[in-house]
Design an enzyme around this catalytic site. Structure first.
Site, PDB file in Angstrom:
ATOM      1  N   ASP A 250      15.958 -12.163 -52.060  1.00 62.15           N
ATOM      2  CA  ASP A 250      16.912 -12.849 -52.957  1.00 62.15           C
ATOM      3  C   ASP A 250      17.873 -13.331 -51.675  1.00 62.15           C
ATOM      4  O   ASP A 250      19.040 -13.630 -52.181  1.00 62.15           O
ATOM      5  CB  ASP A 250      17.427 -12.306 -53.811  1.00 62.15           C
ATOM      6  CG  ASP A 250      17.770 -10.696 -53.439  1.00 62.15           C
ATOM      7  OD1 ASP A 250      18.063 -10.526 -52.272  1.00 62.15           O
ATOM      8  OD2 ASP A 250      18.161  -9.842 -54.346  1.00 62.15           O
TER       9      ASP A 250
ATOM     10  N   ARG B 167      23.110  -1.130 -50.501  1.00 63.45           N
ATOM     11  CA  ARG B 167      23.462  -1.231 -52.096  1.00 63.45           C
ATOM     12  C   ARG B 167      22.117  -1.147 -53.019  1.00 63.45           C
ATOM     13  O   ARG B 167      22.518  -0.393 -53.932  1.00 63.45           O
ATOM     14  CB  ARG B 167      24.084  -2.928 -52.227  1.00 63.45           C
ATOM     15  CG  ARG B 167      24.183  -3.541 -53.634  1.00 63.45           C
ATOM     16  CD  ARG B 167      24.218  -4.759 -53.790  1.00 63.45           C
ATOM     17  NE  ARG B 167      25.627  -5.328 -53.618  1.00 63.45           N
ATOM     18  CZ  ARG B 167      26.803  -5.084 -54.320  1.00 63.45           C
ATOM     19  NH1 ARG B 167      26.548  -4.696 -55.524  1.00 63.45           N
ATOM     20  NH2 ARG B 167      27.807  -5.728 -54.032  1.00 63.45           N
TER      21      ARG B 167
ATOM     22  N   LEU C 126      15.968  -7.304 -50.822  1.00 56.17           N
ATOM     23  CA  LEU C 126      16.617  -7.301 -52.014  1.00 56.17           C
ATOM     24  C   LEU C 126      18.102  -6.822 -52.050  1.00 56.17           C
ATOM     25  O   LEU C 126      18.260  -5.754 -51.601  1.00 56.17           O
ATOM     26  CB  LEU C 126      16.059  -6.741 -53.293  1.00 56.17           C
ATOM     27  CG  LEU C 126      14.733  -7.004 -53.836  1.00 56.17           C
ATOM     28  CD1 LEU C 126      14.188  -6.070 -54.605  1.00 56.17           C
ATOM     29  CD2 LEU C 126      14.780  -8.166 -54.400  1.00 56.17           C
ATOM     30  N   HIS C 127      18.751  -7.767 -52.172  1.00 58.79           N
ATOM     31  CA  HIS C 127      20.464  -7.046 -52.364  1.00 58.79           C
ATOM     32  C   HIS C 127      21.282  -7.687 -53.183  1.00 58.79           C
ATOM     33  O   HIS C 127      22.419  -7.050 -53.458  1.00 58.79           O
ATOM     34  CB  HIS C 127      20.900  -7.299 -50.949  1.00 58.79           C
ATOM     35  CG  HIS C 127      21.440  -8.518 -50.454  1.00 58.79           C
ATOM     36  ND1 HIS C 127      20.620  -9.334 -50.109  1.00 58.79           N
ATOM     37  CD2 HIS C 127      22.675  -9.133 -50.305  1.00 58.79           C
ATOM     38  CE1 HIS C 127      21.325 -10.508 -49.782  1.00 58.79           C
ATOM     39  NE2 HIS C 127      22.340 -10.355 -50.020  1.00 58.79           N
ATOM     40  N   ARG C 128      21.030  -8.763 -53.930  1.00 59.68           N
ATOM     41  CA  ARG C 128      21.758  -9.597 -54.750  1.00 59.68           C
ATOM     42  C   ARG C 128      22.397  -8.813 -56.041  1.00 59.68           C
ATOM     43  O   ARG C 128      21.405  -8.163 -56.666  1.00 59.68           O
ATOM     44  CB  ARG C 128      21.296 -10.835 -55.439  1.00 59.68           C
ATOM     45  CG  ARG C 128      20.886 -11.800 -54.380  1.00 59.68           C
ATOM     46  CD  ARG C 128      22.004 -12.966 -54.056  1.00 59.68           C
ATOM     47  NE  ARG C 128      21.724 -13.548 -52.840  1.00 59.68           N
ATOM     48  CZ  ARG C 128      22.496 -13.995 -52.050  1.00 59.68           C
ATOM     49  NH1 ARG C 128      23.950 -13.774 -52.188  1.00 59.68           N
ATOM     50  NH2 ARG C 128      22.242 -14.574 -50.806  1.00 59.68           N
TER      51      ARG C 128
END
Ligand code: UD1
Length: 364
Positions: A284, A240, A205-207
């Protein structure tokens, strides 16, 4: 002698530029320059991929680092302009959809240098995504547009791009996957993590839409908690997202997921091994939707849209958004009946050769 300058900057760029650089290096009358913008700079997000994927050390590193979108883009532009003036390339090749892509393309085109965009034409139709803006702008100023899937060609034509600029060539990320699959199979990451083939989930996940929004991130974590009652979940975490867990105070919720193995970002080969053997991937990411399609592994994309529709029409990908219930029902569906996909045309490991044939065949 043609002078070709290749730009990369953020993690997914490295897998895309590797086969292009390799194909260019085989051509005698090409002078190649590699520029790293430094958008990603941690060893785990950047330099290890150069070693693993056999990319020569960059000739120039702009060392831009992390900052706001405007500052990052502007800094890359300021630092890239003198590099273009010094090397005077005939072509600047940019890949993907990150800030480095648009920044370098914009500098080149304003200096009268032709730009080739690899992975052109993809559209999520969601202009709140920074990547969507980067794609639209980069495509509009690039001379050559190298496209991975037919929807990309349609998107570009709808935007009024001339046919002769558009080339459906396949997928360079899949070139890299095919080249490295055997090496990845030798990775011992499964036993290091203590997980069994086909009996764990893998998540990334990073969006910003997911990890910079506490409600969405928390909703995804609730789904992961349920899934972890079935099987362990391996979660290599992007810097992030790690920061967001701290700033949004989600640490307790994360800690309550007993069967979650949160680990540092992995190298390419270990990650490919984990992806190939996972029961399901929840992500994502853009590229992972494509990689799981080739590997035939079920992929749940935790977004409301995808710029890569072929991974759904032909591949093993399903869109779930971020609602706990939607993720869980998609998870149960693929767990009970594994989806069967087919391999998209031209995702055959030879996209970079096609790109380089076209690039070097065009009179500069
Ligand atoms: C960028 C791309 C995204 C791509 C992703 C892959 C843009 C707009 N986004 O997002 O499309 O999918 O890369 O990772 O270009 N950080 C580190 N070390 C690093 C790099 C980043 O700690 O080596 C941290 C920093 O706190 C930084 C944050 O991650 O502020 C975000 O990095 P940034 O490059 O701005 O965007 P990504 O989220 O990585």
């Amino acid at each position: 002698m043609q002078r070709i300058l290749c730009v990369c900057g953020a993690r997914p760029n490295f897998m895309k530029i590797a086969p292009v650089v390799d194909a260019l290096r085989r051509i005698e009358d090409v002078a190649l320059v590699i520029v790293h913008t430094g958008q990603h700079y941690d060893e785990r997000m950047s330099s290890r991929f150069f070693g693993e994927l056999n990319i020569p050390q960059p000739d120039v590193n702009l060392e831009v680092g992390s900052c706001s979108h405007a500052v990052q883009t502007a800094e890359i532009m300021k630092r890239f302009e003198p590099v273009c003036l010094e090397h005077k390339p005939d072509w600047v090749v940019v890949v993907g959809d990150v800030n480095s892509t648009i920044a370098a393309a914009l500098v080149a085109v304003k200096l009268g240098i032709k730009v080739a965009h690899v992975e052109a034409g993809l559209r999520s139709f969601d202009r709140t995504m920074p990547e969507e803006i980067n794609r639209i702008l980069t495509d509009s100023i690039s001379e050559l547009l190298f496209v991975t899937e037919p929807a990309g060609v349609e998107n570009l034509k709808r935007e009024g791009v001339d046919d002769e600029r558009i080339h459906l060539v396949g997928n360079v990320m899949i070139d890299t996957l095919r080249r490295n699959k055997d090496r990845a199979d030798a990775s011992t990451i499964l036993s290091s993590l203590g997980v069994e083939p086909a009996n764990y989930a893998l998540t990334t996940l990073h969006r910003p839409a997911n990890v910079d929004n506490a409600e969405r991130f928390s909703s995804i974590l609730r789904a992961l908690k349920e899934i972890s009652k079935d099987m362990p979940i391996v979660f290599p975490i992007h810097p992030r997202s790690r920061k967001s867990i701290e700033t949004m105070r989600l640490g307790e919720q994360v800690a309550s997921i007993e069967n979650l193995r949160m680990i540092e970002p992995l190298g390419y080969l270990d990650f490919l091994k984990l992806m190939s053997n996972a029961a399901v991937v929840l992500t994502d990411s853009g590229g992972i939707q494509e990689e799981t399609t080739i590997l035939g592994v079920p992929c749940l994309t935790l977004r409301d849209n995808t710029e890569r529709p072929i991974t759904i029409d032909q591949g093993t990908n399903r869109l779930t958004g971020s609602s706990t219930d939607a993720i869980l029902s998609a998870y149960r569906a693929v767990r009970d009946t594994r989806p069967k996909g087919t391999i998209p045309d031209l995702w055959d490991g030879h996209a970079a050769e096609r790109i380089v044939d076209i690039l070097t065949g065009v009179k500069s």
